[in-house]
Design a protein around this motif. Sequence first.
Motif, PDB file in Angstrom:
ATOM      1  N   UNK A 113      39.387  39.214  36.786  1.00 38.69           N
ATOM      2  CA  UNK A 113      38.650  39.127  35.523  1.00 38.69           C
ATOM      3  C   UNK A 113      38.713  37.687  35.048  1.00 38.69           C
ATOM      4  N   UNK A 114      37.559  37.129  34.697  1.00 40.84           N
ATOM      5  CA  UNK A 114      37.495  35.714  34.351  1.00 40.84           C
ATOM      6  C   UNK A 114      36.787  35.517  33.018  1.00 40.84           C
ATOM      7  N   UNK A 115      37.304  34.623  32.156  1.00 43.14           N
ATOM      8  CA  UNK A 115      36.601  34.316  30.900  1.00 43.14           C
ATOM      9  C   UNK A 115      35.293  33.579  31.175  1.00 43.14           C
ATOM     10  N   UNK A 116      34.333  33.793  30.318  1.00 45.44           N
ATOM     11  CA  UNK A 116      32.993  33.248  30.529  1.00 45.44           C
ATOM     12  C   UNK A 116      32.993  31.737  30.704  1.00 45.44           C
ATOM     13  N   UNK A 117      33.828  31.034  29.943  1.00 41.52           N
ATOM     14  CA  UNK A 117      33.803  29.571  29.996  1.00 41.52           C
ATOM     15  C   UNK A 117      34.271  29.017  31.342  1.00 41.52           C
ATOM     16  N   UNK A 118      34.907  29.847  32.180  1.00 41.05           N
ATOM     17  CA  UNK A 118      35.356  29.394  33.495  1.00 41.05           C
ATOM     18  C   UNK A 118      34.530  29.989  34.631  1.00 41.05           C
ATOM     19  N   UNK A 129      24.608  38.256  25.350  1.00 46.22           N
ATOM     20  CA  UNK A 129      25.068  39.627  25.175  1.00 46.22           C
ATOM     21  C   UNK A 129      26.481  39.695  24.614  1.00 46.22           C
ATOM     22  N   UNK A 130      27.020  38.541  24.242  1.00 45.64           N
ATOM     23  CA  UNK A 130      28.373  38.519  23.679  1.00 45.64           C
ATOM     24  C   UNK A 130      29.433  38.895  24.697  1.00 45.64           C
ATOM     25  N   UNK A 131      29.174  38.621  25.977  1.00 46.26           N
ATOM     26  CA  UNK A 131      30.128  38.958  27.032  1.00 46.26           C
ATOM     27  C   UNK A 131      31.150  37.830  27.157  1.00 46.26           C
ATOM     28  N   UNK A 132      32.396  38.157  26.981  1.00 47.98           N
ATOM     29  CA  UNK A 132      33.449  37.140  27.007  1.00 47.98           C
ATOM     30  C   UNK A 132      34.181  37.083  28.337  1.00 47.98           C
ATOM     31  N   UNK A 133      34.229  38.206  29.082  1.00 49.26           N
ATOM     32  CA  UNK A 133      34.935  38.258  30.360  1.00 49.26           C
ATOM     33  C   UNK A 133      34.093  39.036  31.377  1.00 49.26           C
ATOM     34  N   UNK A 134      34.168  38.622  32.633  1.00 50.56           N
ATOM     35  CA  UNK A 134      33.414  39.292  33.690  1.00 50.56           C
ATOM     36  C   UNK A 134      34.300  39.471  34.915  1.00 50.56           C
ATOM     37  N   UNK A 135      33.904  40.412  35.767  1.00 56.24           N
ATOM     38  CA  UNK A 135      34.625  40.655  37.016  1.00 56.24           C
ATOM     39  C   UNK A 135      33.943  39.863  38.129  1.00 56.24           C
ATOM     40  N   UNK A 136      34.732  39.032  38.812  1.00 61.37           N
ATOM     41  CA  UNK A 136      34.186  38.158  39.846  1.00 61.37           C
ATOM     42  C   UNK A 136      35.081  38.196  41.085  1.00 61.37           C
ATOM     43  N   UNK A 137      34.552  37.686  42.190  1.00 58.19           N
ATOM     44  CA  UNK A 137      35.374  37.477  43.379  1.00 58.19           C
ATOM     45  C   UNK A 137      36.225  36.223  43.184  1.00 58.19           C
ATOM     46  N   UNK A 138      37.461  36.285  43.642  1.00 56.50           N
ATOM     47  CA  UNK A 138      38.301  35.095  43.609  1.00 56.50           C
ATOM     48  C   UNK A 138      37.695  34.017  44.500  1.00 56.50           C
TER      49      UNK A 138
END
Length: 406
Positions: free
Chosen positions: A23-28, A159-168
């Motif tokens: 899980x990664x914050x949007x700014x990164x 959409x006000x999304x602060x965190x997303x699920x991504x691949x490392x």
Amino acid sequence: MAVTIEEALEFIYKNTIPTSLKIMPLENALGSVLAEDIVASYNLPPYDNSAMDGYAIKMEDAAKSVSVMQTIFAGENSDAVLESGCAIKIMTGAKIPEGCEAIIPIEDVTHQDGKIVLPQNIKKNSHIRFCGEDIKSGTTLLHCGQKLYAHHITLLASQGISHIKVHKKPRVAIFASGDELKMYFESVAAHQLYNTNSPTFFSRVQELGCDVDFIGTANDSLQSIQEHIKSALQSDLIITSGGVSVGDADFTKEAFGAFGYEIFFDKVEIKPGKPTTFGRIGKTLVLNLPGNPMAAALNFELFGQSIILALSGDVAKYLAPIEIKMANDYTLKGGRRSVIPGYFNGMTFAPYDKFAPGMITPLANSNAFMIIDSSCEIFQKGESVKIVPTRFSFTSSSRVDLVNTK
């Protein structure tokens, strides 16, 4: 037995599993690959609003003189109701008042006796941005396996999304082997040379969005190479250069073999760089590249980049060519598929005039390469060819033929 380029790439795609998730914050999140679909929770715009600084009016008041009731500013929660014979001044982005049928830009009205005169020709709904006309709630905005660029971040932020699920990010370990090699911060004797491969791979792997560790330069001994392998086994991919041919001091394959190295291929029908090896130790992939800088760099662009794209989880994991015209005639000796560096100026491709497996100048002066089939001996100026860029990413979600044939 040597495999073809197509067979080598198939081994790569078949045996490379995308990295695990986080899980990664949007700014990164820039440059990361999504591990989930993103579905809109909100309409955009969230309400009917004005696209201009102007006046909210009714259609029946066209060409009439009307009174200006009030002004609505962006961000104001107004409950104003527009009546016939009146207009409401409204700023860009402000909520449309009830009863509004069009927005007239400020510059399209004339002022007369404390009122404004509306133009004759008014189009209904002009300059009104309607709720959900850009994004509707429930719409899939981004798909799993999609790499995030700056304007994808725009969608997520809307959409006000602060965190997303991504691949490392793929973690890559790099080392070279060779008693003759010294790092750029060391002194070299007359019989030695600087290790250019490791800094090249380190930089290129960073450009491709990976976390990278430089393990060092191993001596030409089993013990030294094995020590470097141990230090790299926690990575998703190990990239080495040198020690994979048939010389008396080429110990790389033997050193990896002590760790249960499963080899998928160890030679490719390609020039330069035939002794390129790809395999796996446990879950860690291994790409052994030749020691010659040109051969190593070109094979990295073809095979190393493909491994990294497959590791990243990007659905567009396949290298894709650009079809352009030859800048000049080009003749070569046939017999083996060749990778030719050159320069793409946006319109034509000029193959590099003179290069050899041990050179590095052609790499710095090139931004693309073409793969030429063994049957080809000449390409003429203006002829259409396929090239693969190296200074920017161009990929596809489906396999594309990269080789130029006649």
